[in-house]
Design a protein around this motif. Structure first.
Motif, PDB file in Angstrom:
ATOM      1  N   VAL A  60      61.431  -3.310  51.817  1.00 46.27           N
ATOM      2  CA  VAL A  60      60.383  -3.733  50.994  1.00 46.27           C
ATOM      3  C   VAL A  60      59.403  -2.469  50.570  1.00 46.27           C
ATOM      4  O   VAL A  60      59.006  -1.982  51.575  1.00 46.27           O
ATOM      5  CB  VAL A  60      59.633  -4.911  51.829  1.00 46.27           C
ATOM      6  CG1 VAL A  60      58.344  -5.273  50.821  1.00 46.27           C
ATOM      7  CG2 VAL A  60      60.390  -5.784  52.160  1.00 46.27           C
ATOM      8  N   TRP A  61      59.376  -2.419  49.260  1.00 47.09           N
ATOM      9  CA  TRP A  61      58.604  -0.930  48.933  1.00 47.09           C
ATOM     10  C   TRP A  61      57.231  -1.186  48.777  1.00 47.09           C
ATOM     11  O   TRP A  61      56.483  -2.256  48.686  1.00 47.09           O
ATOM     12  CB  TRP A  61      59.041  -0.729  47.403  1.00 47.09           C
ATOM     13  CG  TRP A  61      60.734  -0.300  47.514  1.00 47.09           C
ATOM     14  CD1 TRP A  61      61.649  -0.875  47.949  1.00 47.09           C
ATOM     15  CD2 TRP A  61      60.849   1.093  47.065  1.00 47.09           C
ATOM     16  NE1 TRP A  61      62.909   0.078  47.872  1.00 47.09           N
ATOM     17  CE2 TRP A  61      62.257   1.167  47.201  1.00 47.09           C
ATOM     18  CE3 TRP A  61      60.423   2.036  46.546  1.00 47.09           C
ATOM     19  CZ2 TRP A  61      63.039   1.978  47.087  1.00 47.09           C
ATOM     20  CZ3 TRP A  61      61.076   3.111  46.242  1.00 47.09           C
ATOM     21  CH2 TRP A  61      62.716   3.197  46.239  1.00 47.09           C
ATOM     22  N   ASP A  62      56.361  -0.200  49.093  1.00 51.83           N
ATOM     23  CA  ASP A  62      55.175  -0.019  48.903  1.00 51.83           C
ATOM     24  C   ASP A  62      54.207  -1.085  49.566  1.00 51.83           C
ATOM     25  O   ASP A  62      54.513  -1.590  50.702  1.00 51.83           O
ATOM     26  CB  ASP A  62      54.559   0.271  47.365  1.00 51.83           C
ATOM     27  CG  ASP A  62      55.288   1.318  46.902  1.00 51.83           C
ATOM     28  OD1 ASP A  62      55.243   2.399  47.283  1.00 51.83           O
ATOM     29  OD2 ASP A  62      55.805   1.372  45.453  1.00 51.83           O
ATOM     30  N   GLU A  63      52.855  -1.646  49.032  1.00 51.03           N
ATOM     31  CA  GLU A  63      52.062  -2.246  49.703  1.00 51.03           C
ATOM     32  C   GLU A  63      52.646  -3.833  50.232  1.00 51.03           C
ATOM     33  O   GLU A  63      52.477  -4.091  51.270  1.00 51.03           O
ATOM     34  CB  GLU A  63      50.849  -2.523  48.853  1.00 51.03           C
ATOM     35  CG  GLU A  63      49.617  -3.406  49.478  1.00 51.03           C
ATOM     36  CD  GLU A  63      48.531  -3.787  48.717  1.00 51.03           C
ATOM     37  OE1 GLU A  63      47.870  -4.658  48.988  1.00 51.03           O
ATOM     38  OE2 GLU A  63      48.282  -3.189  47.588  1.00 51.03           O
ATOM     39  N   PRO A  64      53.310  -4.254  49.545  1.00 53.47           N
ATOM     40  CA  PRO A  64      54.163  -5.594  49.987  1.00 53.47           C
ATOM     41  C   PRO A  64      54.817  -5.234  51.176  1.00 53.47           C
ATOM     42  O   PRO A  64      54.836  -6.394  52.254  1.00 53.47           O
ATOM     43  CB  PRO A  64      54.965  -6.247  48.934  1.00 53.47           C
ATOM     44  CG  PRO A  64      54.559  -5.555  47.794  1.00 53.47           C
ATOM     45  CD  PRO A  64      53.850  -4.193  48.068  1.00 53.47           C
ATOM     46  N   GLY A  65      55.283  -4.178  51.583  1.00 54.61           N
ATOM     47  CA  GLY A  65      56.077  -3.850  52.650  1.00 54.61           C
ATOM     48  C   GLY A  65      55.287  -3.653  53.895  1.00 54.61           C
ATOM     49  O   GLY A  65      55.711  -3.875  55.019  1.00 54.61           O
ATOM     50  N   GLU A  66      53.995  -3.510  53.755  1.00 53.25           N
ATOM     51  CA  GLU A  66      52.968  -3.528  54.856  1.00 53.25           C
ATOM     52  C   GLU A  66      52.423  -4.707  55.284  1.00 53.25           C
ATOM     53  O   GLU A  66      51.918  -4.816  56.360  1.00 53.25           O
ATOM     54  CB  GLU A  66      51.653  -2.445  54.401  1.00 53.25           C
ATOM     55  CG  GLU A  66      52.104  -1.180  53.999  1.00 53.25           C
ATOM     56  CD  GLU A  66      52.653  -0.430  55.032  1.00 53.25           C
ATOM     57  OE1 GLU A  66      52.134  -0.465  56.107  1.00 53.25           O
ATOM     58  OE2 GLU A  66      53.406   0.259  54.814  1.00 53.25           O
ATOM     59  N   LEU A  67      52.933  -5.766  54.703  1.00 50.30           N
ATOM     60  CA  LEU A  67      52.232  -7.239  55.138  1.00 50.30           C
ATOM     61  C   LEU A  67      53.057  -7.882  55.824  1.00 50.30           C
ATOM     62  O   LEU A  67      52.756  -8.789  56.367  1.00 50.30           O
ATOM     63  CB  LEU A  67      52.115  -7.980  53.744  1.00 50.30           C
ATOM     64  CG  LEU A  67      51.319  -7.148  52.525  1.00 50.30           C
ATOM     65  CD1 LEU A  67      51.327  -8.111  51.297  1.00 50.30           C
ATOM     66  CD2 LEU A  67      49.824  -7.260  53.102  1.00 50.30           C
ATOM     67  N   LEU A  68      54.423  -7.698  56.125  1.00 51.92           N
ATOM     68  CA  LEU A  68      55.300  -8.379  56.981  1.00 51.92           C
ATOM     69  C   LEU A  68      55.037  -8.065  58.254  1.00 51.92           C
ATOM     70  O   LEU A  68      54.780  -6.920  58.690  1.00 51.92           O
ATOM     71  CB  LEU A  68      56.792  -8.246  56.421  1.00 51.92           C
ATOM     72  CG  LEU A  68      57.278  -8.389  55.029  1.00 51.92           C
ATOM     73  CD1 LEU A  68      58.823  -8.211  54.951  1.00 51.92           C
ATOM     74  CD2 LEU A  68      56.940  -9.851  54.697  1.00 51.92           C
ATOM     75  N   GLN A  69      55.192  -9.188  58.865  1.00 52.09           N
ATOM     76  CA  GLN A  69      55.064  -8.944  60.555  1.00 52.09           C
ATOM     77  C   GLN A  69      56.118  -9.711  61.209  1.00 52.09           C
ATOM     78  O   GLN A  69      56.773 -10.752  60.624  1.00 52.09           O
ATOM     79  CB  GLN A  69      53.690  -9.703  61.034  1.00 52.09           C
ATOM     80  CG  GLN A  69      52.439  -9.260  60.058  1.00 52.09           C
ATOM     81  CD  GLN A  69      51.394  -8.759  60.974  1.00 52.09           C
ATOM     82  OE1 GLN A  69      51.457  -9.021  62.171  1.00 52.09           O
ATOM     83  NE2 GLN A  69      50.647  -7.955  60.571  1.00 52.09           N
ATOM     84  N   GLN A  70      56.474  -9.420  62.235  1.00 54.90           N
ATOM     85  CA  GLN A  70      57.465  -9.819  63.196  1.00 54.90           C
ATOM     86  C   GLN A  70      57.052 -11.394  63.434  1.00 54.90           C
ATOM     87  O   GLN A  70      55.885 -11.844  63.698  1.00 54.90           O
ATOM     88  CB  GLN A  70      57.320  -9.264  64.608  1.00 54.90           C
ATOM     89  CG  GLN A  70      58.479  -9.927  65.768  1.00 54.90           C
ATOM     90  CD  GLN A  70      58.565  -8.963  66.879  1.00 54.90           C
ATOM     91  OE1 GLN A  70      57.778  -8.279  67.175  1.00 54.90           O
ATOM     92  NE2 GLN A  70      59.535  -9.452  67.695  1.00 54.90           N
ATOM     93  N   GLY A  71      58.125 -12.177  63.244  1.00 50.54           N
ATOM     94  CA  GLY A  71      58.016 -13.672  63.302  1.00 50.54           C
ATOM     95  C   GLY A  71      57.627 -14.316  61.755  1.00 50.54           C
ATOM     96  O   GLY A  71      57.574 -15.410  62.016  1.00 50.54           O
ATOM     97  N   ASP A  72      57.239 -13.685  60.842  1.00 53.50           N
ATOM     98  CA  ASP A  72      56.802 -14.010  59.755  1.00 53.50           C
ATOM     99  C   ASP A  72      58.247 -15.050  59.258  1.00 53.50           C
ATOM    100  O   ASP A  72      59.369 -14.341  59.235  1.00 53.50           O
ATOM    101  CB  ASP A  72      56.561 -13.344  58.670  1.00 53.50           C
ATOM    102  CG  ASP A  72      55.131 -12.592  58.621  1.00 53.50           C
ATOM    103  OD1 ASP A  72      54.468 -13.173  59.575  1.00 53.50           O
ATOM    104  OD2 ASP A  72      55.102 -11.626  58.300  1.00 53.50           O
ATOM    105  N   ILE A  73      58.072 -16.198  58.556  1.00 54.32           N
ATOM    106  CA  ILE A  73      59.188 -16.825  57.914  1.00 54.32           C
ATOM    107  C   ILE A  73      58.970 -16.522  56.495  1.00 54.32           C
ATOM    108  O   ILE A  73      57.861 -17.099  55.992  1.00 54.32           O
ATOM    109  CB  ILE A  73      59.450 -18.119  58.459  1.00 54.32           C
ATOM    110  CG1 ILE A  73      59.663 -18.338  60.007  1.00 54.32           C
ATOM    111  CG2 ILE A  73      60.372 -18.976  57.563  1.00 54.32           C
ATOM    112  CD1 ILE A  73      59.645 -19.729  60.524  1.00 54.32           C
ATOM    113  N   ILE A  74      60.078 -16.196  55.819  1.00 60.18           N
ATOM    114  CA  ILE A  74      59.780 -15.736  54.290  1.00 60.18           C
ATOM    115  C   ILE A  74      60.981 -16.366  53.409  1.00 60.18           C
ATOM    116  O   ILE A  74      61.841 -16.561  53.823  1.00 60.18           O
ATOM    117  CB  ILE A  74      60.158 -14.133  54.233  1.00 60.18           C
ATOM    118  CG1 ILE A  74      59.166 -13.242  55.129  1.00 60.18           C
ATOM    119  CG2 ILE A  74      59.974 -13.829  52.946  1.00 60.18           C
ATOM    120  CD1 ILE A  74      57.733 -13.372  54.866  1.00 60.18           C
TER     121      ILE A  74
END
Length: 93
Positions: free
Chosen positions: A63-77
């Motif tokens: 995941v590139w740039d800012e959106p890549g900083e938003l994911l966290q362990q346990g997130d369901i996407i």
């Protein structure tokens, strides 16, 4: 709940195990297991890589740039219209 993908009226969900090189328009539902790495490109983009999975298997998601900083362990996407490059699923922003 990662075991049952959401219902979509006209789009189809792809299982992680069914993702193949160079697929386009991939709709996939997964859980983020862990952040694997963060790198910078020569153009100064940040690329975050995550190990993600569904009941069928796991894959590395870039995941590139800012959106890549938003994911966290346990997130369901729910990723829609993603594409694969050599089994490295990337989001099509």
């Amino acid at each position: 709940d990662i075991t049952s993908p959401p219902t979509m009226s006209t789009e189809q969900w792809t299982k992680v195990a069914d993702i193949r090189p160079y697929m386009k328009g991939v709709n996939v539902h997964f859980i983020v297991l862990e952040k694997v790495s963060v790198t910078k490109t020569k153009e100064d983009h940040t690329v975050n890589q995550y190990l993600v999975a569904d009941p069928s298997g796991s894959i590395i998601l870039s995941v590139w740039d800012e959106p890549g900083e938003l994911l966290q362990q346990g997130d369901i996407i729910q990723l829609r219209q993603g594409y694969d490059v050599k089994f490295c699923l990337k989001n099509n922003y």
